[in-house]
Design a protein around this motif. Structure first.
Motif, PDB file in Angstrom:
ATOM      1  N   ASN A  13      -4.421   2.369  21.167  1.00 27.53           N
ATOM      2  CA  ASN A  13      -3.216   3.182  21.355  1.00 27.53           C
ATOM      3  C   ASN A  13      -2.189   2.926  20.258  1.00 27.53           C
ATOM      4  OD1 ASN A  13      -4.205   4.431  23.657  1.00 27.53           O
ATOM      5  ND2 ASN A  13      -3.348   2.891  25.022  1.00 27.53           N
ATOM      6  N   ALA A  14      -2.052   1.667  19.841  1.00 28.36           N
ATOM      7  CA  ALA A  14      -1.104   1.348  18.768  1.00 28.36           C
ATOM      8  C   ALA A  14      -1.538   2.007  17.455  1.00 28.36           C
ATOM      9  CB  ALA A  14      -0.991  -0.166  18.597  1.00 28.36           C
ATOM     10  N   GLN A  17      -0.660   5.661  17.632  1.00 29.05           N
ATOM     11  CA  GLN A  17       0.774   5.854  17.400  1.00 29.05           C
ATOM     12  C   GLN A  17       1.124   5.714  15.932  1.00 29.05           C
ATOM     13  OE1 GLN A  17       2.579   3.023  20.064  1.00 29.05           O
ATOM     14  NE2 GLN A  17       2.728   4.509  21.725  1.00 29.05           N
ATOM     15  N   LEU A  18       0.552   4.726  15.265  1.00 27.34           N
ATOM     16  CA  LEU A  18       0.823   4.535  13.839  1.00 27.34           C
ATOM     17  C   LEU A  18       0.355   5.743  13.031  1.00 27.34           C
ATOM     18  CD1 LEU A  18      -0.101   0.769  13.363  1.00 27.34           C
ATOM     19  CD2 LEU A  18       2.176   1.804  13.194  1.00 27.34           C
ATOM     20  N   ILE A  20      -0.017   8.861  14.102  1.00 28.32           N
ATOM     21  CA  ILE A  20       0.851  10.005  14.389  1.00 28.32           C
ATOM     22  C   ILE A  20       2.186   9.853  13.664  1.00 28.32           C
ATOM     23  CG2 ILE A  20       2.159  11.185  16.208  1.00 28.32           C
ATOM     24  CD1 ILE A  20      -0.268  10.698  18.053  1.00 28.32           C
ATOM     25  N   ASN A  21       2.742   8.649  13.650  1.00 28.37           N
ATOM     26  CA  ASN A  21       4.001   8.423  12.917  1.00 28.37           C
ATOM     27  C   ASN A  21       3.819   8.676  11.428  1.00 28.37           C
ATOM     28  OD1 ASN A  21       5.630   7.821  15.094  1.00 28.37           O
ATOM     29  ND2 ASN A  21       5.168   5.642  15.021  1.00 28.37           N
ATOM     30  N   TRP A 106      -9.251   7.560  17.817  1.00 33.66           N
ATOM     31  CA  TRP A 106      -8.773   6.924  19.047  1.00 33.66           C
ATOM     32  C   TRP A 106      -9.827   7.028  20.143  1.00 33.66           C
ATOM     33  CZ3 TRP A 106      -7.739   9.372  23.768  1.00 33.66           C
ATOM     34  CH2 TRP A 106      -7.123   8.579  24.731  1.00 33.66           C
TER      35      TRP A 106
END
Length: 152
Positions: A13-14, A17-18, A20-21, A106
């Motif tokens: 998940n991290a 998120q990275l 997507i950022n 993911w």
């Protein structure tokens, strides 16, 4: 059952998120570059118009400039709109492709964490085993059929 499953899921998940950022930052940078390019061309064009007005010797031709300028500006804005649309399409396509790749990575990481190696039935079975201790909590408080503090 894999004892490191929570850590592996957190890591997957991290990483998502990275990614997507990073995609959002790249998309913002592309938008900024496109707007900067459009504004730079407008500033250069305005500078050339001002210079042309300063060097004008024919006062009658100078009197017709507002109409000519209006049409040139309209044509320029159509061109700017086209450039902006092309930049938007490219930026959006790049973002969508990157997001698709991030979600696939993911999904693969989560499948590997569950030990499924891409087999949905195996992943579902491992997920159900992992969630079994919390199954009673998800149901919520039991209703004994009596309404509290009110009319029926």
């Amino acid at each position: 059952m894999n004892n490191e499953l929570p850590l592996q899921l957190y890591k997957a998940n991290a990483e998502l998120q990275l990614q997507i950022n990073r995609l959002l930052q790249e998309s913002g940078r592309h938008w900024l570059d496109a707007m900067q390019q459009i504004n730079t061309s407008r500033v250069l064009e305005s500078g050339m118009r001002i210079q042309g007005l300063q060097q004008a010797a024919d006062w009658q031709a100078l009197a017709t400039l507002p109409a000519e300028l209006f049409w040139r500006m309209c044509q320029g804005q159509v061109g700017d709109g086209r450039e902006l649309g092309e930049a938007a399409a490219k930026t959006q396509a790049a973002f969508a492709d990157g997001l698709r790749e991030a979600l696939l990575a993911w999904q693969q990481s989560v499948s590997e964490a569950f030990g499924a190696s891409g087999d949905p039935a195996s992943a579902a079975r491992i997920y159900q085993q992992w969630m079994q201790p919390w199954a009673g909590l998800a149901a919520g408080p039991q209703d004994d059929g009596k309404k509290q503090g009110g009319r029926s």
